[in-house]
Each structure stands twice: as structure tokens, then as C-alpha cells.
Enzyme design. Structure first.
Site, short mmCIF file in Angstrom:
data_model
loop_
_atom_site.label_atom_id
_atom_site.label_comp_id
_atom_site.label_asym_id
_atom_site.label_seq_id
_atom_site.Cartn_x
_atom_site.Cartn_y
_atom_site.Cartn_z
N ASP A 105 47.02 -20.50 1.68
CA ASP A 105 46.75 -21.27 0.46
C ASP A 105 46.23 -20.35 -0.63
O ASP A 105 45.65 -19.30 -0.34
CB ASP A 105 45.65 -22.32 0.70
N1 URA Z 1 45.01 -23.37 7.10
C1 URA Z 1 44.67 -23.75 5.86
O1 URA Z 1 44.12 -24.82 5.67
N2 URA Z 1 44.93 -22.90 4.84
C2 URA Z 1 45.52 -21.71 5.00
O2 URA Z 1 45.72 -20.97 4.03
C3 URA Z 1 45.86 -21.32 6.31
C4 URA Z 1 45.60 -22.18 7.34
#
Ligand code: URA
Length: 246
Positions: free
Chosen positions: A104
């Protein structure tokens, strides 16, 4: 530098075994000198010839690890013009590699970039169960019962999660640090899991993908993987491992 027979095989001269035979037969030269020993190594800058014909081996795959800073989007091109992880890749490699999986925008930590499609596909496909380890700083302190929920599987709107590892490793200042390891890679999965137990994530960092660990890499830094790290990843997803590690 890599073993001559492997380099010849990659250049399409023949199987590795056939290339070994060519070397033994004295039909291969490196920089003008005939090579007959199988241990000999050569690199892309060497003048390599078989029966006097110049061989142009393709460069090998590129494998990079990045410690992704917050605010960068995991994509090759963001239509909204936000900074992307590609901005952190050395310019000469930018058109070549792509990110393996996705973090993310606000997640930090280990992101692999490569041009090796087969390895990337296996690392991201759930059937290979590659463990991804995260440090999640969450609001409050989840009691053991809630951690057990994370471990056994929890209902999310796209279905129940597979069992995960979840451990409380620190607490203080109204928040706690969890070590969460999952083998799936659903969208925002760790954030959604923690939210589902009532302890939203404040900061999330990935520290390992299978055998590959983030280590001491600083935020925004990119580093090529060592041969050993590439071989360990290949092994983790059931790809053949080269005995000579090259
Ligand atoms: N899980 C999440 O919530 N975000 C990420 O970037 C990776 C795994």
C-alpha cells in the site's frame, strides 16, 4: 562472472551439457585463448567464441530489493502523477524491472523488483504459500484472544483468511507492535485483519518475503540481491537451484 558453460547455454548455444562438451573439445575461446577447463568463468564484456564465431550472451535477470518509503505507490506508472517505487530505481534499470506484488502507499519495507517473470509469478501466487512477515503498529493492545482470532483465520468481506502467525512484541504509548506473518497477499490484508479485531494499524512495515529479509537497508535504498538470496527465493518457490550459485 559466471561459468562458461552456463553463459553459453543462456546464449542459446545448446544445453549446458552440450556446452561442456564444446569446451572439452577445445572449440571455445575467451579473449583469444582456447578454454578447455570446465571451471572457467567469463562475463558479458569478454570476447567469447565457439568455433571462432562470436557469442553474445544476454545479460542475466535483474533482482533488486527496495526499502519502500511511505507515500510511494507500487506501480510502474501512476496516472495521478504520485511518486512511484520506480522513481527510486536506478535510471538504467527503470524500464526493465517491475515490482513483485504490491505494498500500500503508506506501507513501508521490503519490496522486490525484477525482470524475472517466472519467479515473480510464483512469489505472488497463493499456491506457493510464500510467507510475508510484517511489523504492524496498532492502536491499543490486542488481548491474546484477539491474536488467536488472527491466527485461526478471520472473516473479511472477501472471505476468511488462512491461518496466520501473530505475536505481540512490544507495547507502549497507547499502541502495540505485532509481528504478523501471512502467506496470502490480498488487498490491504494486514490492515483489514487488524481492523477486524478492533485494533487499526497506524504503521505497517514488511520485513521479510520468504527467505529474503529487509535487514539493514535504509528507507528509499535499493540494493541488488546476492546470488545466494536469488537461489534461496528460487528454492522457496520450487524452481531449480544452481549448484554453483551463479
Ligand atoms: N497488508 C496490508 O494491509 N498492506 C500492505 O501493504 C501489505 C499487506
Amino acid at each position: 562472472m559466471e561459468r562458461l558453460q552456463k553463459l553459453l547455454a543462456r546464449a542459446g548455444v545448446g544445453s549446458r551439457r552440450a556446452c561442456e562438451d564444446l569446451i572439452r573439445q577445445g572449440r571455445v575461446s575467451v579473449n583469444g585463448a582456447t578454454v578447455t577447463k570446465l571451471g572457467a568463468k567469463a562475463g558479458p564484456d569478454d570476447d567469447i567464441r565457439v568455433d571462432g564465431r562470436r557469442i553474445d550472451p544476454p545479460a542475466g535477470h535483474v533482482y533488486l530489493m527496495l526499502n519502500k518509503p511511505p507515500g510511494y505507490v507500487t506501480t510502474r506508472d501512476d496516472p495521478r502523477g504520485r511518486p512511484t517505487v520506480m522513481d527510486l530505481v536506478p535510471e538504467g534499470l527503470r524500464t526493465r524491472v517491475f515490482p513483485v506484488g504490491r505494498l500500500d502507499r503508506h506501507t513501508t519495507g521490503l519490496l522486490l523488483l525484477t525482470d524475472d517473470g517466472e519467479l515473480a509469478q510464483r512469489l505472488t501466487h497463493p499456491s506457493h504459500h510464500v510467507a510475508k512477515e510484517y511489523l504492524a503498529d496498532v492502536e491499543g493492545t490486542p488481548p491474546e484472544g484477539k491474536l488467536r482470532l488472527l491466527r485461526s483465520g478471520i472473516a473479511l468481506e472477501d472471505g476468511p483468511t488462512q491461518p496466520a502467525e501473530a505475536m505481540l512484541i512490544a507495547r507502549g504509548g497507547g499502541e502495540s507492535r505485532l509481528r504478523v506473518t501471512i502467506a496470502e497477499g490480498r488487498n490491504r490484508q494486514v490492515r483489514r485483519m487488524c481492523e477486524a479485531i478492533g485494533h487499526p494499524v497506524r504503521r505497517l512495515k514488511r520485513v521479510a518475503v520468504g527467505p529474503l529479509r529487509l535487514g539493514e537497508l535504509s528507507l528509499g535504498e535499493v540494493r541488488p540481491l546476492t546470488d545466494g538470496q536469488v537461489q534461496a527465493l528460487r528454492q522457496a518457490v520450487g524452481l531449480p537451484v544452481d549448484a554453483d550459485g551463479s
